[in-house]
Motif scaffolding. Structure first.
Motif, mmCIF file in Angstrom:
data_model
loop_
_atom_site.group_PDB
_atom_site.id
_atom_site.type_symbol
_atom_site.label_atom_id
_atom_site.label_comp_id
_atom_site.label_asym_id
_atom_site.label_seq_id
_atom_site.Cartn_x
_atom_site.Cartn_y
_atom_site.Cartn_z
ATOM 1 N N GLN A 31 0.769 -1.147 0.119
ATOM 2 C CA GLN A 31 -0.029 0.180 -0.078
ATOM 3 C C GLN A 31 0.767 1.224 0.003
ATOM 4 O OE1 GLN A 31 -3.144 0.071 3.083
ATOM 5 N NE2 GLN A 31 -3.486 -2.290 2.641
ATOM 6 N N VAL A 32 1.975 1.219 0.807
ATOM 7 C CA VAL A 32 2.873 2.419 0.737
ATOM 8 C C VAL A 32 3.365 2.989 -0.466
ATOM 9 C CG1 VAL A 32 5.082 3.414 1.634
ATOM 10 C CG2 VAL A 32 3.394 1.816 3.038
ATOM 11 N N LYS A 33 3.874 1.592 -1.513
ATOM 12 C CA LYS A 33 4.681 1.893 -2.839
ATOM 13 C C LYS A 33 3.360 2.293 -3.559
ATOM 14 C CE LYS A 33 8.177 -1.485 -1.793
ATOM 15 N NZ LYS A 33 8.759 -2.644 -1.887
ATOM 16 N N LEU A 34 2.144 1.686 -3.678
ATOM 17 C CA LEU A 34 1.125 2.116 -4.406
ATOM 18 C C LEU A 34 0.997 3.782 -4.285
ATOM 19 C CD1 LEU A 34 -1.154 1.642 -6.657
ATOM 20 C CD2 LEU A 34 -2.440 0.866 -4.778
ATOM 21 N N LEU A 35 0.607 4.095 -2.844
ATOM 22 C CA LEU A 35 0.613 5.445 -2.560
ATOM 23 C C LEU A 35 1.482 6.736 -3.023
ATOM 24 C CD1 LEU A 35 -0.914 7.682 -0.906
ATOM 25 C CD2 LEU A 35 0.613 6.980 0.998
ATOM 26 N N ARG A 36 2.650 5.954 -3.203
ATOM 27 C CA ARG A 36 3.799 6.926 -3.766
ATOM 28 C C ARG A 36 3.425 7.009 -5.219
ATOM 29 N NH1 ARG A 36 8.862 8.833 -3.121
ATOM 30 N NH2 ARG A 36 10.133 8.920 -4.783
ATOM 31 N N PHE A 37 3.320 5.971 -5.845
ATOM 32 C CA PHE A 37 2.657 6.030 -7.262
ATOM 33 C C PHE A 37 1.773 6.926 -7.728
ATOM 34 C CE2 PHE A 37 0.183 4.429 -10.894
ATOM 35 C CZ PHE A 37 1.078 4.631 -11.951
ATOM 36 N N LEU A 38 0.714 6.795 -6.757
ATOM 37 C CA LEU A 38 -0.563 7.843 -7.085
ATOM 38 C C LEU A 38 -0.046 9.150 -6.719
ATOM 39 C CD1 LEU A 38 -3.470 5.535 -5.123
ATOM 40 C CD2 LEU A 38 -3.208 6.409 -7.783
ATOM 41 N N GLN A 39 0.881 9.297 -5.886
ATOM 42 C CA GLN A 39 1.272 10.888 -5.439
ATOM 43 C C GLN A 39 2.279 11.501 -6.674
ATOM 44 O OE1 GLN A 39 2.981 9.924 -1.868
ATOM 45 N NE2 GLN A 39 1.375 10.979 -0.662
ATOM 46 N N PHE A 40 3.226 10.553 -7.021
ATOM 47 C CA PHE A 40 4.310 11.098 -8.089
ATOM 48 C C PHE A 40 3.992 10.813 -9.559
ATOM 49 C CE2 PHE A 40 6.114 11.121 -3.622
ATOM 50 C CZ PHE A 40 5.968 12.588 -3.486
ATOM 51 N N GLU A 77 5.170 7.888 -10.685
ATOM 52 C CA GLU A 77 6.298 7.301 -11.008
ATOM 53 C C GLU A 77 6.621 5.917 -10.069
ATOM 54 O OE1 GLU A 77 9.339 10.445 -10.397
ATOM 55 O OE2 GLU A 77 9.896 9.612 -8.418
ATOM 56 N N TYR A 78 7.464 4.966 -10.510
ATOM 57 C CA TYR A 78 7.785 3.822 -9.926
ATOM 58 C C TYR A 78 9.111 3.265 -10.147
ATOM 59 C CZ TYR A 78 6.893 1.658 -14.311
ATOM 60 O OH TYR A 78 6.960 1.145 -15.839
ATOM 61 N N ASP A 90 15.812 -2.059 -10.315
ATOM 62 C CA ASP A 90 16.061 -0.781 -10.984
ATOM 63 C C ASP A 90 16.511 0.419 -9.977
ATOM 64 O OD1 ASP A 90 16.624 1.207 -12.914
ATOM 65 O OD2 ASP A 90 14.981 0.682 -14.162
ATOM 66 N N THR A 91 17.325 1.495 -10.184
ATOM 67 C CA THR A 91 17.653 2.249 -9.485
ATOM 68 C C THR A 91 17.094 3.616 -9.862
ATOM 69 O OG1 THR A 91 19.815 2.857 -10.423
ATOM 70 C CG2 THR A 91 19.677 1.234 -8.431
ATOM 71 N N LYS A 92 16.547 3.484 -10.962
ATOM 72 C CA LYS A 92 15.850 4.768 -11.673
ATOM 73 C C LYS A 92 14.385 4.915 -11.746
ATOM 74 C CE LYS A 92 20.123 5.767 -14.613
ATOM 75 N NZ LYS A 92 20.375 6.003 -15.876
ATOM 76 N N PRO A 93 13.942 5.747 -11.193
ATOM 77 C CA PRO A 93 12.366 5.961 -11.254
ATOM 78 C C PRO A 93 11.686 5.838 -12.763
ATOM 79 C CG PRO A 93 13.040 7.782 -10.330
ATOM 80 C CD PRO A 93 14.315 6.809 -10.163
ATOM 81 N N LYS A 94 10.728 5.374 -13.011
ATOM 82 C CA LYS A 94 10.046 5.549 -14.274
ATOM 83 C C LYS A 94 8.956 6.275 -14.222
ATOM 84 C CE LYS A 94 11.851 1.240 -16.500
ATOM 85 N NZ LYS A 94 12.612 2.109 -17.436
ATOM 86 N N LYS A 95 8.509 7.145 -15.061
ATOM 87 C CA LYS A 95 7.209 7.862 -15.002
ATOM 88 C C LYS A 95 6.081 6.981 -15.906
ATOM 89 C CE LYS A 95 8.056 12.101 -13.255
ATOM 90 N NZ LYS A 95 7.266 12.474 -12.112
#
Length: 426
Positions: free
Chosen positions: A237-246, A248-249, A254-259
């Protein structure tokens, strides 16, 4: 003759099903220029009705002696036009009471049928059918919901049509040409959810031989439908929340976030407010998802939709099964209207599919329905074996030989014999 003065069509046949007389109204409905075009002809050569080959109403009356009243059928007139008519049949007897043929009266109800279809169309939205007030309110706002890009949370019991609503939103949106990707959060083991959603890079774990895109990447530009969101572990849920906020995932490894450009629609059969209060669901994620909240009623709360849904499923399975079942008897419909449907619309569809296995007539009758529907055993207490036993008992009661019973059940005869022995049905 006096029959020429009435508006209903009337014709008679002899024992060989050849037309012996008809009135002017019959000629008009059939598009005939004179009665001579029909006299002496087999009735099916003139009517071309949808029931002529498999469930002729006059044949049924002449075989059983029972009249048929106001049955809706379709004929094709002389011009090749499809005409909806309502028919009634009776035996034709001589002065000594001997049966010498049959008589059928019919009226053109095309205008009524057109009105019925118009009314039916007002109760459907995309692939969803309902005249329930709550559902109609949802229909009215779905276009606006679709045109926004806000997250949507659909709450409702299992089988109530949550995915259909999600698909309708997607198909009405600007994203409709892009993918609609479904993830069932309750069907994935906790250790696989992250890689399923976000994907992974080669070498991220032992079996990761090459890069694999996750569901978010697969839904790029479109809609990601998260079914059973209430089953999502707190760690995810924490990781899905971050995706919804920004938006990106990070794929695993991988070390680089993807939009990502993806709209989220979530669904649950749980009450997420209660899950938040119990500490099972993050409140910040709940509010991120519930920008637009839609609550679907259970089928037991919208029983006015049952006749519409039954008609829809009959049409669906006629196409899928290659049958021509025309409807459902009044007593069978009354049973369906009084059943509670713990499985909601999905269960009603299963009931109709079950009936299609056993029904080889024009109308679904009481004996074609699963026994539990009319109170023999509550569905909640039926095991799979008990359901199988019930279906076999119904088939054996309906068919005089095992070969036909096996064919109706979709199994071979040897399998049926084994099942009969297993359940002591000999």
């Amino acid at each position: 003759m006096i029959l020429d003065s009435i508006a209903d069509g009337v014709f008679t046949i002899d024992m060989d099903f050849r037309i012996t007389s008809l009135n002017n109204a019959a000629c008009k409905i059939l598009g005939l220029e004179s009665k001579d075009e029909a006299i002496g002809k087999l009735c099916f050569e003139i009517f071309h009705a949808n029931i002529c080959e498999h469930s002729c109403a006059l044949r049924e009356t002449m075989q059983t002696g029972k009249n048929i009243i106001n049955k809706t059928v379709y004929i094709v007139n002389k011009s090749g036009e499809k005409v909806t008519i309502s028919i009634s049949t009776a035996l034709l007897k001589d002065d000594q009471g001997n049966i010498i043929g049959g008589v059928e009266t019919f009226r053109d109800i095309s205008d009524i049928e057109t009105l019925r279809k118009k009314i039916e169309s007002t109760y459907s939205f995309e692939d969803i059918i309902s005249k329930n007030k709550e559902m109609q309110q949802i229909f009215s706002i779905l276009p606006d919901v679709a045109l926004s890009d806000s997250s949507v949370l659909i709450e409702g019991p299992s089988g109530s049509g949550k995915e259909l609503i999600a698909r309708a939103i997607h198909s009405l949106s600007r994203r409709k040409e892009k993918p609609f990707v479904v993830v069932n959060c309750g069907a994935l083991p906790e250790n696989l959810i992250e890689s399923e959603l976000f994907g992974y890079k080669a070498g991220a774990f032992t079996d990761a031989k090459k890069d694999k895109p996750g569901k978010i990447a697969m839904a790029e530009g479109g809609t990601l439908f998260l079914d059973e969101i209430g089953e999502l572990p707190l760690s995810m849920q924490v990781k899905l929340l971050r995706f919804l906020q920004f938006k990106e995932y990070e794929p695993l490894g991988d070390t680089k976030p993807k939009k990502a450009n993806v709209r989220i629609i979530a669904a649950t059969n749980k009450n997420l407010r209660e899950e938040v209060a119990a500490g099972n669901f993050r409140d910040d994620l709940y509010y991120r998802l519930n920008v637009i909240g839609l609550g679907l009623p259970s089928l037991s709360q919208r029983k006015e939709d049952i006749p519409l849904l039954v008609e829809h499923f009959i049409k669906k399975y006629n196409t899928l099964k290659g049958k021509s079942i025309e409807g459902i008897s009044d007593d069978a419909m009354n049973i369906l209207l009084n059943y509670d449907y713990p499985g909601n619309i999905r269960e009603l569809e299963n009931i109709i599919e079950h009936a299609f296995v056993l029904c080889h007539e024009a109308y679904i009758k009481l004996e074609h329905l699963p026994a539990y529907v009319y109170g023999i055993t509550p569905v909640s207490t039926l095991s799979l074996e008990e359901m199988e036993k019930t279906m076999i008992k119904q088939a054996l009661a309906r068919y005089s030989n095992k070969k036909d019973a096996a064919a109706a059940l979709g199994i071979d005869t040897s399998t049926l014999w084994r099942k009969i022995k297993k359940y002591n049905l000999e």
